[in-house]
Design a protein around this motif. Structure first.
Motif, short mmCIF file in Angstrom:
data_model
loop_
_atom_site.label_atom_id
_atom_site.label_comp_id
_atom_site.label_asym_id
_atom_site.label_seq_id
_atom_site.Cartn_x
_atom_site.Cartn_y
_atom_site.Cartn_z
N LEU A 5 0.82 -1.22 0.00
CA LEU A 5 0.00 0.00 0.00
C LEU A 5 0.85 1.27 0.00
CD1 LEU A 5 -2.82 -1.04 2.51
CD2 LEU A 5 -3.02 -0.79 0.03
N MET A 6 1.86 1.31 0.87
CA MET A 6 2.65 2.53 1.00
C MET A 6 3.53 2.77 -0.23
SD MET A 6 1.64 3.87 3.74
CE MET A 6 0.03 3.07 3.77
N SER A 7 4.09 1.70 -0.79
CA SER A 7 4.90 1.88 -1.99
C SER A 7 4.03 2.29 -3.17
CB SER A 7 5.67 0.60 -2.31
OG SER A 7 4.79 -0.47 -2.58
N SER A 8 2.80 1.78 -3.22
CA SER A 8 1.90 2.17 -4.31
C SER A 8 1.60 3.67 -4.25
CB SER A 8 0.60 1.36 -4.24
OG SER A 8 -0.17 1.71 -3.11
N ILE A 9 1.43 4.20 -3.04
CA ILE A 9 1.17 5.64 -2.89
C ILE A 9 2.38 6.45 -3.34
CG2 ILE A 9 0.78 7.47 -1.19
CD1 ILE A 9 -0.85 5.40 0.43
N SER A 21 7.28 14.02 -1.81
CA SER A 21 7.29 14.81 -0.58
C SER A 21 7.26 13.87 0.63
CB SER A 21 6.08 15.76 -0.53
OG SER A 21 6.04 16.44 0.71
N PRO A 22 8.43 13.52 1.15
CA PRO A 22 8.45 12.66 2.35
C PRO A 22 7.65 13.26 3.51
CG PRO A 22 10.63 12.83 1.41
CD PRO A 22 9.78 13.83 0.68
N GLN A 104 8.64 2.35 11.75
CA GLN A 104 10.05 2.40 11.37
C GLN A 104 10.20 2.20 9.86
OE1 GLN A 104 11.60 -0.64 14.02
NE2 GLN A 104 10.77 0.48 15.77
N PHE A 105 9.38 1.31 9.31
CA PHE A 105 9.39 1.09 7.87
C PHE A 105 8.90 2.32 7.12
CE2 PHE A 105 6.78 -0.21 4.16
CZ PHE A 105 7.81 -0.61 3.32
N PRO A 110 10.32 6.18 2.15
CA PRO A 110 10.53 7.27 1.17
C PRO A 110 12.00 7.55 0.92
CG PRO A 110 8.95 7.92 2.87
CD PRO A 110 9.59 6.67 3.34
N VAL A 111 12.82 7.39 1.95
CA VAL A 111 14.25 7.68 1.83
C VAL A 111 14.93 6.68 0.91
CG1 VAL A 111 16.40 7.94 3.13
CG2 VAL A 111 14.24 8.67 4.15
N VAL A 112 14.39 5.45 0.85
CA VAL A 112 15.00 4.39 0.04
C VAL A 112 14.35 4.30 -1.33
CG1 VAL A 112 15.34 1.90 -0.15
CG2 VAL A 112 15.70 3.04 2.05
#
Length: 613
Positions: A5-9, A21-22, A104-105, A110-112
């Motif tokens: 979900l988060m990577s898709s966003i 925009s982190p 933590q993930f 976003p940084v990775v």
């Protein structure tokens, strides 16, 4: 699921809209997570203060603070290597370890992922993104497999052993956007459900987890995600039923609420076993609380502007501050109480007379609440002055007490069950003018036992070398080892006794004390009725052998048996003469050790004064 979900966003916003925009990403996470999480933590803290066992309160507060800071998984790792924290009951905020991992993930993702995406975009090739994700996944997976066997307790909560699961979700997203899955979707869904439920029911508890066996539920979740992305037909449509979708929408709150509901339900009703009826009540209560949370917390929050970074962070701060400040004040209060108990019992003057053998006088009603709060922190001074070696340390650290500089030197060597006698032995050393040298280590007796870690083996070698260098009048250690069901002499003990005997060093062994299968202060606090055979009293026959087995090795060791002051002829209580006898499940409470000083002296001094080997 979180990785997907988060990577898709993040990736959709970057590749489709050019948005990176982190801060915006993190602010939206804050908006979603903080209100519910801190309401649950705050409510749990209030209930803990009134309904949790006082002996566990400080550890609960420490874990709550870790949960507030989204580091509960790291706190649990710390507890797994902190001997004084080991053996504590699960706390009512322990479920936050999973959310801590997620947060933590989310901080890392976003940084990775975006730099990899930017590089792929510039090179007009998806390889940097794919190779980066796969590399992180494989490295984390290998670490997970290794740590699951090398350090199972820590690996379960460690970010590096779980990172591959999140990045697997990232990989699933990358596969879905590049491949078509219009066929066999129902089959994928069925297999996915079977893998998840099959894993839950059939993976043995003995398997190292997460490790490679975590591939089973991870693959199952992947197949379900893939089956539902581009179609909602067949079996997959069953998972899209309105009531399941609704439960999915409140699943985050259900997860956060279910554990404190279970914890306090068991505490309030003093239950060891949860029946089906109790289980239904607990699950129903958790769902109801999640529904209330949705309409009282999440719905009002949803009415606020959604994409304003400042409002989102301000909202998170409003929920964070009162809970964090309240937890901090509670910790100050409990730490102060623990310190006062430590000072009180370290200055306690023990009775000078030898006590009569114990008779059951199990009346805990006069023990004040503060005594339970401070029980776990009232430990021998060597723990405070960094003299008692940690679980992983190998140096044979020494501290000296009693008549310093005396030619008559006696060494106390062993694990925590030897160290627990230090408060009494210190006083005996002063009165009888000998120097007492303490050399102890957590979870490591003098004599390597089965399944001892490498540090214990090394520490034993260093301790024996130090003993031979000092050449004391005698070495005091444990002569037997108890479990919650029996008593025995490990082969490692015998080997050490023989080695010291050959070096002409006298060994005096103190028989081990009974161990309990429950936290003693917790049990005593919950069962304050003065009964001779209650839930906190153990049969002597289930704790100790009829006779001290070390007597059979009198040519190697002089034995001290203190069991008549720990047990009656039939039972082993946990309270005697208004005193709590144990600080946890297996260590004698410091004030009770001091209470036995004269009795221990009457056994020890004839052996020290006896010049025969």
């Amino acid at each position: 699921m979180s990785g997907f979900l988060m990577s898709s966003i993040l990736l959709r916003n970057y590749f489709k809209y050019g948005i990176y925009s982190p801060l915006s990403f993190w602010s939206n996470i804050t908006r979603k997570v903080f209100p519910v999480a801190y309401v649950v933590i705050g409510t749990t803290l209030i209930f803990s203060y009134f309904y949790a066992s006082p002996s566990l309160l400080l550890s609960i507060i420490n874990e709550a603070i870790a949960a507030i800071l989204h580091a509960e998984n790291l706190q649990l790792i710390r507890n797994s290597i902190d001997y004084l924290a080991s053996g504590t009951s699960p706390s009512p905020v322990q479920q936050f370890w999973a959310l801590s991992l997620q947060m933590q993930f989310y901080l890392l993702l976003p940084v990775v992922i975006i730099p990899l995406a930017v590089l792929s975009h510039k090179l007009k090739s998806s390889r940097p993104l794919y190779y980066g994700v796969v590399s992180i996944l494989l490295i984390s997976f290998l670490i997970s497999v290794y740590m699951s066997y090398a350090d199972a307790s820590a690996s379960y909560f460690h970010p590096m052993t779980r990172l591959w699961e999140f990045f697997w979700g990232v990989g699933v997203y990358l596969i879905i956007v590049n491949l078509s899955f219009n066929r066999f979707n129902s089959f994928y869904c069925i297999v996915g459900v079977v893998l998840i439920f099959g894993g839950a029911f059939f993976i043995p508890k003995s398997f190292a987890y997460p490790g490679y066996i975590a591939l089973v539920p991870v693959l199952g979740a992947s197949l379900i995600i893939i089956s539902g992305v581009k179609s909602q037909s067949g079996f997959n449509s069953l998972l899209s039923a309105k009531w399941l979708v609704y439960l999915g929408g409140i699943s985050f709150s259900i997860y956060l609420w279910h554990w404190p509901v279970l914890y306090f339900y068991k505490n309030i009703f003093n239950l060891d076993y949860i029946s089906v009826v109790h289980g239904v009540i607990i699950i129903s209560s958790s769902i109801c609380l999640a529904i209330f949370t949705k309409y009282l917390i999440e719905f009002p929050v949803s009415l606020l502007p959604k994409n304003n970074i400042y409002i989102n962070f301000l909202l998170g701060t409003i929920f964070f501050l009162p809970v964090a400040f309240g937890a901090y004040l509670l910790r100050l209060e409990l730490t102060s109480i623990s310190q006062s108990m430590y000072s009180k019992w370290h200055s306690y003057a023990a009775p000078h007379q030898v006590l009569e053998p114990l008779e059951i006088n199990n009346d805990p009603s006069s023990i004040p609440r503060n005594e339970f709060i401070g029980a776990r922190k009232v430990v021998p001074v060597t723990y405070r002055i960094d003299c008692h070696q940690s679980i992983d340390g190998v140096e044979a650290r020494e501290c000296r007490f009693g008549s310093l500089g005396s030619e008559k030197k006696v060494m106390l060597v062993g694990g925590s069950h030897a160290a627990q006698w230090l408060p009494a032995l210190k006083n005996i050393a002063v009165v009888n003018e000998f120097e007492l040298i303490s050399v102890t280590k957590s979870s490591c007796p003098l004599g390597v036992i089965k399944d001892a870690n490498d540090s214990c083996v090394s520490w034993n070698k260093n301790a024996v070398k130090l003993i031979e260098e000092i050449s004391p009048v005698a070495v005091i250690t444990n002569s037997t080892r108890t479990t919650s069901a029996t008593e025995y002499i490990p082969d490692g003990y015998l080997n050490i006794w023989k080695s010291l005997f050959s070096s002409n060093i006298k060994v005096i062994g103190i028989r081990d004390n009974p161990r309990f299968s429950y936290d003693v202060p917790d049990c005593v606090y919950k069962n304050k009725d003065p009964v001779s055979d209650g839930p906190c009293v153990k049969s002597r026959a289930a704790s100790l052998l009829d006779k001290d087995p070390s007597i059979a090795y009198s040519e190697l060791i002089a034995s001290i048996d203190m069991s008549d002051w720990l047990c009656s002829t039939t039972h082993c209580p946990t309270v005697n003469d208004g005193m709590l006898m144990y600080r946890d499940a297996n260590h004698i409470h410091l004030p009770y050790v001091k209470y036995l000083t004269a009795s221990l002296e009457s056994k020890l001094m004839p052996l020290l004064n006896d010049q025969t080997h």
